[in-house]
Structure formats: structure tokens, C-alpha cells
Design a protein around this motif. Structure first.
Motif, mmCIF file in Angstrom:
data_model
loop_
_atom_site.group_PDB
_atom_site.id
_atom_site.type_symbol
_atom_site.label_atom_id
_atom_site.label_comp_id
_atom_site.label_asym_id
_atom_site.label_seq_id
_atom_site.Cartn_x
_atom_site.Cartn_y
_atom_site.Cartn_z
ATOM 1 N N TRP A 433 0.800 -1.227 0.000
ATOM 2 C CA TRP A 433 0.000 0.000 0.000
ATOM 3 C C TRP A 433 0.833 1.278 0.000
ATOM 4 O O TRP A 433 0.286 2.369 0.197
ATOM 5 C CB TRP A 433 -0.910 0.006 1.234
ATOM 6 N N GLN A 434 2.116 1.169 -0.268
ATOM 7 C CA GLN A 434 2.994 2.335 -0.138
ATOM 8 C C GLN A 434 2.620 3.500 -1.047
ATOM 9 O O GLN A 434 2.998 4.653 -0.776
ATOM 10 C CB GLN A 434 4.445 1.929 -0.394
ATOM 11 N N HIS A 435 1.867 3.224 -2.095
ATOM 12 C CA HIS A 435 1.504 4.295 -3.026
ATOM 13 C C HIS A 435 0.174 4.958 -2.669
ATOM 14 O O HIS A 435 -0.257 5.870 -3.378
ATOM 15 C CB HIS A 435 1.445 3.743 -4.454
ATOM 16 N N ASP A 436 -0.454 4.513 -1.599
ATOM 17 C CA ASP A 436 -1.721 5.119 -1.152
ATOM 18 C C ASP A 436 -1.459 5.875 0.143
ATOM 19 O O ASP A 436 -1.322 5.287 1.220
ATOM 20 C CB ASP A 436 -2.771 4.024 -0.935
ATOM 21 N N SER A 437 -1.405 7.191 0.049
ATOM 22 C CA SER A 437 -1.015 8.022 1.202
ATOM 23 C C SER A 437 -1.963 7.867 2.382
ATOM 24 O O SER A 437 -1.521 7.823 3.538
ATOM 25 C CB SER A 437 -0.958 9.494 0.773
ATOM 26 N N LEU A 438 -3.272 7.772 2.128
ATOM 27 C CA LEU A 438 -4.235 7.659 3.219
ATOM 28 C C LEU A 438 -4.070 6.340 3.979
ATOM 29 O O LEU A 438 -4.182 6.303 5.210
ATOM 30 C CB LEU A 438 -5.665 7.782 2.691
ATOM 31 N N VAL A 439 -3.789 5.280 3.248
ATOM 32 C CA VAL A 439 -3.595 3.979 3.888
ATOM 33 C C VAL A 439 -2.323 3.989 4.725
ATOM 34 O O VAL A 439 -2.293 3.470 5.854
ATOM 35 C CB VAL A 439 -3.549 2.852 2.836
#
Length: 564
Positions: A433-439
Motif C-alpha cells: 500500500w505504499q503508493h496510497d497516502s491515506l492507507v
């Protein structure tokens, strides 16, 4: 209140009410007892920003929502609607005051609200005590109320508040008893509706001390007090443990059924904290476990409600009620209770997990949300035992999850315990999930709020993580704000938690004073702890106040905290 009502309509009204009240007790009640306590409508300030960011938000908006809710409780849905109609008729398009809203509610219903406006001008959370008695010969049941509002900064003397208390009476079979009349203030008042008895009535507590006497009560009842949490108060009653277990099993008001369990849990935790402090062995009351078992296995109950009902009060809530807060003792006791529950109910938890697994496509509706909530709570309980069988179970749930809710819940279950398994799971989640800032913001928060030993060093390492940015308020709130929500680590006896947050407040103040002011609020109740912790926390506040170029935002909160 609008948001609360919308979410209640989307799911379970009881569960939403439980969530709202839990938030009040976690944030608003402590804030209303600290140096930053102020009325819903503040009298003065240095920086207005401080009322609408971080914890002061709870006093303006969340307590404000409770005040609006009390109008509806007092007037009923139709009366509240009449008041709203008049309010819009009078003031649509205008800038209005709290008094304007109050007047519309009063005039539309031709009702005297006495001292209700004090909710807007008087700070602090009212403390209400209730004692009961039953007279066999006259078949009357009495409830005696006393109230006080603790002194707060700038308001050393308080007036009695107008407090609506929703009450029902249960008979020996757990059924609601019909209520016909109540004697109060020299008058016998009928409380029937169109000649028909009611089962819940609203008592208007407006004086420092007063008594309400129900007539035609055929047997000694068990009172169900403050149904639906009808007012934002701290309630203390003379209900026995037997009464509370009875309400836990039978109360028709589901909020109070949950509340009975919470009161029992708080009493149990306080007793065990005392035992821990005296080096006595910890023993969990088997009746408490049996009560949770009966709820967990009751298929007639909403699953989301069950998930809430089997969750014991948080460490912060317990410490907020102690004369001298002891983070280490409260943490040890809560951990002990959770492990004992998991151990004694492991078969029930395993069955619950099995029955609530689903391979169907993700759907956002109450049925599936409730199913996931109960399953996730069960996984978390079992994983707390930190034995290979249940750690592997949590890892299997993590790998098999088809949606973020279940995968993140399983990760949280694994992350309860230190070790390589925890580290590997966190690393795997970041990689995915490193590319999803909210996650990743949630990922930071999960690690920061962890109660694993000496977590301060992990948080310091995360400050250097490539995904963390001190200029991003959400990331800061997740990592530093999250760390402040781990009492056992923030309040570490060596002061390492205080030092970390103190340093970050000064650093953040140069970048974003609003965010920095939220972080310094963690120190606001430093006087509630033992002398060692007081000295360590005070030293950080003094360091913050003496910093060059300090913003008004941070100065206001830090200086008020020091002078409290």
C-alpha cells in the motif's frame, strides 16, 4: 448532531450512540476537566484556532451536539420539529445566537426550560449521584438526585444544570414496568400518554438536590437510568453488581444494556488496579466472563452491538476517573483482563470467527459491517494471547482478506505483540500500500498507538521513514498524535515519551502552529499523575514555553497547562 443522526440511519442507532458516548468519555470529558476547559460558547481566548482544532473541537462541536440532542429528548421528535420550524421562520438568512435557538424551542412548545442556557455558558461535566428506595406499603419508588459541576478555570463557583434523565423501571422478570405518575416538587404529575402508561419518562433534574417518587409500583424495581445517555454527565448510582448484571441481561434500552457492562468493567478494573498496586494476585470475576459469554452467543443481538459490548473500557477512560492516574497499573490490568477473556472464551471466539467469515464480494451495508466488526474483535482477542495457534489465525485472516477493513483489522491483531511476525506483517502491508497516502497514514497510526514495550524508539525511527513528512498534518497527527494516545508509552516513567513529544512540539511550531498546539494538549492534565511524572511533564512544558519565537497557538495551551 446532523452527522450523528445520518450515521444512525445508515446503520444501528444504538451502536452509533455507543460510539458517540465513547468519544465523549475519551476526549471531551477529560478536556472539560482540564486547563483548557471552556463552555460550548467560550468567553475569551488568545487564538480562536485553538477552539476548532484538536481536542477543544470536542467542547465546541461534540458537546454542542449533545446540547442540541437534549432539546429533542425534552421535547420529543414532534416538539423538536416545531421548534426548528419556528427557528427557520424567524431567522432564515440571519446571523443568530444560542439564545435565538433556545427561544424558538421554548416558544414553539410553550415550555419553561428554567436554567437550560447554562449549558452554553458554564464549563465542566456535571457529576450526578442517584440513590433509590422502595416503600412496600405505599408501593412507591423514590429516586434522589444530587448534582455538582466541578470548578474549572475562571469558573470556581457553578450553578445547578438542567439535566434531562431518561428513566425506566424493570420488574423481577426483566420487563419494563408501566409508569403512570410521579410525585415531584410538591405535585403529583401524570406521565401517561393519551391515558396509556409509558415505559420511559424524562425526569427534569434542575436543582442541587431533589427527589422523584413513582407511584403504583407493584414491586421493587431495578431502575434503568440515563437511557440513551440522555445528558452528557458523569452518573454514579447505588446500583449493585447484581442489578448491573440484571440490566446487562434484560434492559430493553440497548444503550443501557451496554452501559451496565461498562460500569461493571470499570468497577472490576478499579478493584484490580488496587490489587496490582498492592502486589496482590489478579483474579477475574467469573460472573463478568459469563455475562460476556451470554452476549457473545446471543444470536438475536445486532453483531455490531455485540462487538461493542465485549470491548472493555480503554486505559484513558479509567485513568481519567482516578485521583492519581497510574498508567502502568491500568495497562497491566486491562491486558490481564483481555487475555483472561480470550482464554476463557476461546471456543466461542473461534465459532464466531468461523460463522462470520465471508468470501463474497465486499458490500458496504450495515449487515456486512456488523459481521466484520464482530469477527475482527474476536480475532483481536485471540491474537492477544500471543500463542502460535492464534497468531497464525490472525495471519491467515490477513492474507485471506478481500477488503481493507478486514485486512487492516487482522494486521492490528498481529501487531499487538512485539516480535519478528509483527515486523514482517507491517513490512508486507507497507509494500502493498505504499503508493496510497491515506492507507499509509493509518499504518503510521497503528504503530504509534501500539502498547508494545518501549515503543518510543520505534516512533523515533518512523520519523525518518521516507513516507513520513513533518509538513503533512495528517501524517503528524497519525504518528505523534497517535503516540500520545498510548498512555503506557507516552507516560513512560523515564520521561522518554514526554521528551519525544516536547521536542516535536517545538519543531512543528515552526512549520504549523495549529498542528503543534494539538500535540501540546497531551500535556494538559499533567497534574493528574504521580510526582515523578508531574516533574518530567512540567519540565517539557517549561521547555516549550521558553522556546524562541513560540506561536500564540502553542503558548496559550502550554501556559494554561502550566498554571493549572
Amino acid at each position: 448532531m446532523e452527522t450523528q443522526e445520518f450515521l444512525s440511519d445508515m446503520g444501528s442507532r444504538t451502536v452509533m450512540r455507543i460510539a458517540d458516548v465513547s468519544a465523549l468519555r475519551k476526549s471531551q470529558f477529560p478536556q472539560d476537566a482540564g486547563p483548557m476547559a471552556h463552555p460550548v460558547r467560550p468567553h475569551s481566548y488568545i487564538k480562536m484556532d485553538n477552539f476548532y482544532t484538536g481536542k477543544p473541537y470536542h467542547l465546541v462541536y461534540e458537546k454542542g451536539a449533545e446540547v442540541i440532542r437534549m432539546y429533542k429528548t425534552l421535547l420529543g421528535s414532534q416538539g423538536f420539529r416545531k421548534g426548528m420550524d419556528l427557528y427557520f421562520q424567524r431567522h432564515d438568512g440571519q446571523a443568530v445566537t444560542c439564545e435565538d435557538f433556545f427561544a424558538a424551542m421554548r416558544d414553539a412548545n410553550n415550555i419553561d426550560f428554567a436554567n437550560f442556557l447554562l449549558w452554553y455558558s458554564q464549563a465542566g461535566t456535571p457529576r450526578v449521584k442517584v440513590t433509590s428506595s422502595y416503600a412496600v406499603e405505599s408501593r412507591t419508588f423514590s429516586l434522589k438526585f444530587s448534582q455538582e459541576v466541578p470548578a474549572t478555570p475562571g469558573q470556581p463557583v457553578k450553578e445547578p444544570m438542567f439535566i434531562p434523565v431518561a428513566v425506566g423501571l424493570l420488574d423481577a422478570h426483566g420487563k419494563d414496568m408501566p409508569l403512570s405518575s410521579v410525585y415531584h416538587d410538591g405535585t403529583l404529575q401524570s406521565i401517561t400518554t393519551n391515558g396509556q402508561p409509558v415505559f420511559t419518562t424524562i425526569l427534569r433534574v434542575t436543582k442541587k438536590e431533589e427527589e422523584f417518587v413513582f407511584s403504583n409500583v407493584s414491586e421493587r424495581p431495578v431502575p434503568s437510568l440515563l437511557r440513551g445517555f440522555s445528558a452528557p454527565i458523569r452518573l454514579e448510582s447505588d446500583l449493585s453488581d447484581s442489578d448491573l448484571f440484571f440490566l446487562l441481561a434484560h434492559d430493553s434500552d440497548e444503550f443501557n444494556r451496554w452501559e451496565a457492562g461498562q460500569v461493571l468493567a470499570r468497577k472490576l478494573m478499579f478493584n484490580l488496579v488496587a490489587d496490582y498496586q498492592q502486589n496482590k494476585p489478579l483474579v477475574l470475576n467469573p460472573k463478568f466472563v459469563d455475562g460476556l459469554r451470554s452476549i457473545l452467543t446471543d444470536s438475536s443481538l445486532d453483531k455490531d452491538f455485540v462487538a461493542k459490548a465485549i470491548t472493555i473500557p480503554g486505559e484513558g477512560e479509567i485513568m481519567d476517573m482516578m485521583d492519581v492516574a497510574d498508567p502502568d497499573a491500568v495497562h497491566a490490568v486491562r491486558r490481564f483482563i483481555r487475555k483472561q477473556i480470550a482464554s476463557e472464551l476461546k471456543h466461542e471466539f473461534l465459532n464466531t470467527i468461523k460463522e462470520n467469515r465471508s468470501s463474497e464480494q465486499y458490500e458496504f451495508n450495515h449487515t456486512n459491517m456488523a459481521r466484520r466488526a464482530l469477527k475482527n474483535s474476536s480475532v483481536e482477542y485471540l491474537a492477544s494471547l500471543n500463542i502460535p495457534e492464534f497468531t497464525e489465525l490472525a495471519l491467515e485472516e490477513y492474507k485471506a482478506a478481500t477488503n481493507m477493513t478486514e485486512q487492516f483489522a487482522a494486521l492490528a491483531a498481529v501487531a499487538q505483540n512485539p516480535g519478528t511476525t509483527r515486523g514482517d506483517a507491517l513490512a508486507d502491508f507497507y509494500k502493498k500500500w505504499q503508493h496510497d497516502s491515506l492507507v499509509i497514514t493509518k499504518w503510521f497510526s497503528l504503530q504509534a498507538t501500539s502498547d508494545i514495550p518501549e515503543n518510543v524508539e520505534n516512533v523515533r525511527k518512523l520519523l525518518d521513514h521516507p513516507a513520513f513528512d513533518t509538513r503533512n498534518p495528517s501524517k503528524v497527527s497519525a504518528l505523534i498524535g497517535g503516540f500520545c494516545r498510548s498512555p503506557v508509552n507516552f507516560h513512560a516513567k523515564d520521561g522518554s515519551g514526554y521528551k519525544l513529544v516536547g521536542e516535536m512540539v517545538v519543531q512543528l511550531d515552526k512549520i504549523n502552529p495549529k498542528v503543534a498546539s494539538r500535540m501540546v494538549l497531551a500535556f494538559s492534565r499533567w497534574r493528574c499523575y504521580d510526582e515523578t511524572r508531574q516533574n518530567l511533564a512540567k519540565a517539557q512544558l517549561e521547555m516549550i514555553v521558553s522556546a524562541n519565537g513560540l506561536s500564540e497557538n502553542v503558548f496559550e495551551i502550554a501556559s494554561k497547562s502550566l498554571s493549572s
